[in-house]
Design a protein around this motif. Sequence first.
Motif, PDB file in Angstrom:
ATOM      1  N   CYS A  69       0.890  -1.151   0.000  1.00  0.00           N
ATOM      2  CA  CYS A  69       0.000   0.000   0.000  1.00  0.00           C
ATOM      3  C   CYS A  69       0.928   1.201   0.000  1.00  0.00           C
ATOM      4  N   THR A  70       0.377   2.395   0.001  1.00  0.00           N
ATOM      5  CA  THR A  70       1.230   3.580  -0.005  1.00  0.00           C
ATOM      6  C   THR A  70       1.361   4.103   1.428  1.00  0.00           C
ATOM      7  N   GLY A 249      -5.466   7.818  -6.394  1.00  0.00           N
ATOM      8  CA  GLY A 249      -5.010   8.115  -5.032  1.00  0.00           C
ATOM      9  C   GLY A 249      -3.520   8.390  -4.966  1.00  0.00           C
ATOM     10  N   ASP A 250      -2.726   7.585  -5.680  1.00  0.00           N
ATOM     11  CA  ASP A 250      -1.270   7.784  -5.648  1.00  0.00           C
ATOM     12  C   ASP A 250      -0.877   9.079  -6.361  1.00  0.00           C
ATOM     13  N   THR A 273       4.064   6.271  -7.818  1.00  0.00           N
ATOM     14  CA  THR A 273       4.761   7.336  -7.087  1.00  0.00           C
ATOM     15  C   THR A 273       6.081   7.691  -7.781  1.00  0.00           C
ATOM     16  N   MET A 274       6.695   6.687  -8.473  1.00  0.00           N
ATOM     17  CA  MET A 274       7.932   6.972  -9.223  1.00  0.00           C
ATOM     18  C   MET A 274       7.703   7.989 -10.337  1.00  0.00           C
ATOM     19  N   ILE A 275       6.527   7.930 -10.992  1.00  0.00           N
ATOM     20  CA  ILE A 275       6.292   8.859 -12.116  1.00  0.00           C
ATOM     21  C   ILE A 275       6.216  10.299 -11.584  1.00  0.00           C
ATOM     22  N   LEU A 276       5.759  10.464 -10.355  1.00  0.00           N
ATOM     23  CA  LEU A 276       5.699  11.827  -9.802  1.00  0.00           C
ATOM     24  C   LEU A 276       7.098  12.370  -9.545  1.00  0.00           C
ATOM     25  N   SER A 277       8.009  11.506  -9.063  1.00  0.00           N
ATOM     26  CA  SER A 277       9.399  11.951  -8.878  1.00  0.00           C
ATOM     27  C   SER A 277      10.003  12.317 -10.230  1.00  0.00           C
TER      28      SER A 277
END
Length: 319
Positions: A69-70, A249-250, A273-277
């Motif tokens: 989960c996150t 959500g992510d 979450t990696m794509i946001l970084s």
Amino acid sequence: MKLYSGEWQTTIDRDLVLSGTGVHSGKSVSIILHPAEPDAGWTFVVSNGKGRTVRIPADFRMVSNATLCTVLSDGKGAIVATVEHLLAALRGLNIDNIEIEIDGNEVPIMDGSAAAFVDAIDEAGICMLDEPRRWIKILKPVRIESGGSSAELRPHHSSRFDVTIDFETPLIGRQRLDIDLTPSVFRKEISRARTFGFMKDVKALWAAGRALGSSLENTVALGEDRILNPEGLRYKNEFVRHKTLDAVGDLALAGAPILGSYHSVRGGHRINTMILSALYENRSAWTIVEAESRYSPSTGHADTGYAMAQPFFAAVDRG
Ligand SMILES: [Zn+2]
């Protein structure tokens, strides 16, 4: 004051209390959602385990684990787990500002979907604030690949999610969902889709003292050749709908809604979450815009264009 428009920031009308089970600890947990000021964003208020409360912003840079989960962490021992379904509901319903007080370290799993959060927010009511909503507008494609999975953000005029999953088991197989995210689409198509897991994995997790709260009440459980929940599926393609819910959500951890299309193939919390970084590091790939201050009563939201926001959105650009 109208209940919803795409143009103005929102919060909830009053405090909201929700109780349930933590899927990882198996313990009962309560959360209180509090209204928040314009530009406050989303903040979790949790105990650090040493008698102090800590504020953790819902920001991708606070993600400490994205395996099952996150999980967000303040980096000093305070954590909050399983944030993704609640954050999906907040993003899906366009709630921009909220404080989330938790008497534990994870958001309750409820029925494994975002339905309970949506119902509670609808019951409390959504309150429009006096500041315009700001968006992260994608200017150039950003793509990452990792172990057979890929994620890509591309320029687009709306907030679009195009999610493909591909599982060997014929119980799931290959499924694709391509939606424009609006509150009504989120409510009808996404919010009720439940999380899922393979019985053999769940047994291994239980043996390791994890996923202690997971049950047929909050998880679609897949056996060798059948779905074990007596009620069956809520939608034929509930699996890809839930993966879309997770992606909403992510990506909400970007700090503002994304004006662009997200394409995910065999994705999950980690790559979401990696794509946001990757996006954040590529400063020429995005900008911050706000809806022009023209409210369109006919469509119920301002879709007439977006203007450059001044100044930049602090929550996104403070790195
Ligand atoms: Zn999920």
